[in-house]
Design a protein around this motif. Structure first.
Motif, PDB file in Angstrom:
ATOM      1  N   GLY A 323       0.809  -1.209   0.000  1.00 22.31           N
ATOM      2  CA  GLY A 323       0.000   0.000   0.000  1.00 22.31           C
ATOM      3  C   GLY A 323       0.843   1.260   0.000  1.00 22.31           C
ATOM      4  N   ASP A 324       1.857   1.282   0.854  1.00 18.44           N
ATOM      5  CA  ASP A 324       2.750   2.443   0.891  1.00 18.44           C
ATOM      6  C   ASP A 324       3.549   2.575  -0.404  1.00 18.44           C
ATOM      7  N   LEU A 358      -6.370   2.515  -1.691  1.00 15.64           N
ATOM      8  CA  LEU A 358      -5.840   1.196  -1.359  1.00 15.64           C
ATOM      9  C   LEU A 358      -5.066   1.206  -0.052  1.00 15.64           C
ATOM     10  N   GLN A 359      -4.741   2.388   0.463  1.00 14.81           N
ATOM     11  CA  GLN A 359      -4.135   2.489   1.786  1.00 14.81           C
ATOM     12  C   GLN A 359      -5.189   2.517   2.884  1.00 14.81           C
ATOM     13  N   THR A 364      -6.606   0.344   7.447  1.00 14.30           N
ATOM     14  CA  THR A 364      -5.711   1.460   7.160  1.00 14.30           C
ATOM     15  C   THR A 364      -4.271   1.035   7.406  1.00 14.30           C
ATOM     16  N   MET A 365      -3.343   1.816   6.887  1.00 13.99           N
ATOM     17  CA  MET A 365      -1.932   1.496   7.086  1.00 13.99           C
ATOM     18  C   MET A 365      -1.547   1.560   8.559  1.00 13.99           C
ATOM     19  N   GLU A 368      -2.494  -1.668  10.088  1.00 17.70           N
ATOM     20  CA  GLU A 368      -1.524  -2.704   9.727  1.00 17.70           C
ATOM     21  C   GLU A 368      -0.263  -2.563  10.582  1.00 17.70           C
ATOM     22  N   ARG A 369       0.171  -1.325  10.822  1.00 17.93           N
ATOM     23  CA  ARG A 369       1.348  -1.118  11.672  1.00 17.93           C
ATOM     24  C   ARG A 369       1.082  -1.588  13.097  1.00 17.93           C
ATOM     25  N   ARG A 370      -0.123  -1.351  13.561  1.00 15.46           N
ATOM     26  CA  ARG A 370      -0.466  -1.810  14.910  1.00 15.46           C
ATOM     27  C   ARG A 370      -0.440  -3.332  14.984  1.00 15.46           C
ATOM     28  N   ALA A 371      -0.938  -3.999  13.925  1.00 14.92           N
ATOM     29  CA  ALA A 371      -0.918  -5.461  13.893  1.00 14.92           C
ATOM     30  C   ALA A 371       0.515  -5.986  13.897  1.00 14.92           C
TER      31      ALA A 371
END
Length: 379
Positions: A323-324, A358-359, A364-365, A368-371
């Motif tokens: 995504g990024d 798509l981000q 959200t991104m 995803e970072r938290r996961a």
């Protein structure tokens, strides 16, 4: 470790690439401008078997795995991210939920026409700005048992291609106090009394897959349309999303590849100081960085898809990085095109708008970072 694709997968990728280039790409800009979904293209996808790519062969589908699905989504998104996202929602969410939790009768009734492209599937979970997209929140939509029926009341937001879809997977609370563990899933067909299409969202990106609000007002459906057991809704939502995680990453990879493709073509023809800008180190280094990040995102995505194909679940790494990467590559593509990149004369401005979406879709991104942070063993 063998990183090469099988001959069969290469053939599928070539077939989808040719179809996308010939039938999907030519009208992508117009469909984006008009915020219009093209049902004819979806029907052609059904004829090729793409609409039923994850549907079992028992119900007329291809019965393919997550890696094959990723290759298809990548090539479609390379031509049009909106059409790729439409197939993702249809196959990886709506069809997969019915495939994993539906009864034999439900599979025969819904998966067969969904797999051959006669019916389009949609997936509804978002309810309001405070809880949109989060499967673990308390749902305000209620489903009340009334004899052999359920009566649904509530509102769903951001439902992709709602105006065109025929079969909807809907989540609602079946408990008195609306706790998460009392969430249930249902299948609702277009045209059911009380199922009302509402406001069309004016979106920044993925405009070729229009989103709408759905109102459920005394919407009565038979108990036979409940998906899974009562109270299994959260399990259905989470398992469906887990099985589909690599699909969003594949869409991002395809979009990033498209942005780089047009940037290379432009850099070869645009001249400055007597030579193509592709030969200028500043531009060449941009293209090199774009290519490197795309290849890394592709490998992470294929790895996640392979893991899903082996019965595991995807991970947040591929979604986050892909995504990024799509966003960063699209921005660089606009930069390479200069002032033209800010106009609709070239598709890079559309790629940038689609990349932003798509981000955000599915997770959200930052989510995803938290996961990923939860997976790290802090010392």
């Amino acid at each position: 470790m063998d990183y090469s694709l099988s001959e069969e997968l290469e053939m599928i990728r070539t077939m989808v690439r040719d179809f996308a280039a010939g039938e999907v790409a030519p009208t992508a800009a117009l469909r984006d401008e008009e915020e219009r979904f093209d049902r004819h293209i979806f029907k052609m996808m059904g004829e090729l078997g793409l609409a039923g790519i994850l549907v079992s062969e028992l119900y007329g589908g291809l019965g393919s795995d997550a890696l094959t699905n990723c290759l298809v989504l990548e090539e479609l998104s390379r031509a049009c991210a909106s059409m790729g996202y439409t197939l993702f929602v249809h196959s990886a969410l709506a069809s997969s939920a019915i495939s994993m939790f539906g009864t034999e009768e439900q599979k025969k009734l819904f998966l067969v026409p969904m797999g051959n492209g006669q019916k389009l599937g949609a997936y509804t979970s978002s309810e309001c700005m405070k809880t949109a997209g989060a499967p673990g929140v308390i749902l305000q939509t209620r489903a009340t048992r009334d004899g052999d029926n359920y009566v649904l009341q509530g509102t769903k937001f951001f439902v992709s291609h709602a105006g065109e879809a025929d079969v909807f997977v809907v989540f609602a609370s079946t408990g008195n106090d609306s706790p998460v563990e009392e969430t249930s899933a249902f299948i609702i067909e277009k045209g059911t009394p009380g199922f009302i299409l509402g406001q069309k969202e004016r979106k920044l990106g993925l405009r070729g897959s229009p989103s709408m609000t759905i109102e459920l007002v005394d919407c009565r459906i038979p108990i036979a349309n409940r998906l899974g057991k009562e109270g299994e809704g959260l399990q259905i939502a989470l398992q469906t999303l887990d099985s589909a995680r690599s699909g969003i990453a594949a869409l991002a990879v395809g979009l990033a590849q498209a942005a780089m493709d047009v940037s290379i073509a432009y850099a070869k023809t645009r001249k400055q100081f007597g030579k193509p800008i592709a030969q200028q180190q500043a531009i060449a280094f941009k293209l090199a960085n774009m290519a490197t990040h795309i290849e890394a995102a592709r490998l992470l995505t294929y790895q996640a898809a392979w893991r899903e194909s082996q019965g595991g679940v995807g991970d947040a790494y591929s979604n986050l990085f892909a995504g990024d990467t799509a966003m960063a590559v699209a921005i660089e593509a606009v930069q390479i095109h200069g002032g033209y990149g800010y106009t609709k004369a070239f598709p890079v401005e559309r790629y940038m708008r689609d990349a932003k979406m798509l981000q955000m879709v599915e997770a959200t991104m930052d989510e995803e970072r938290r996961a990923i942070a939860r997976l790290i063993k802090w010392t």
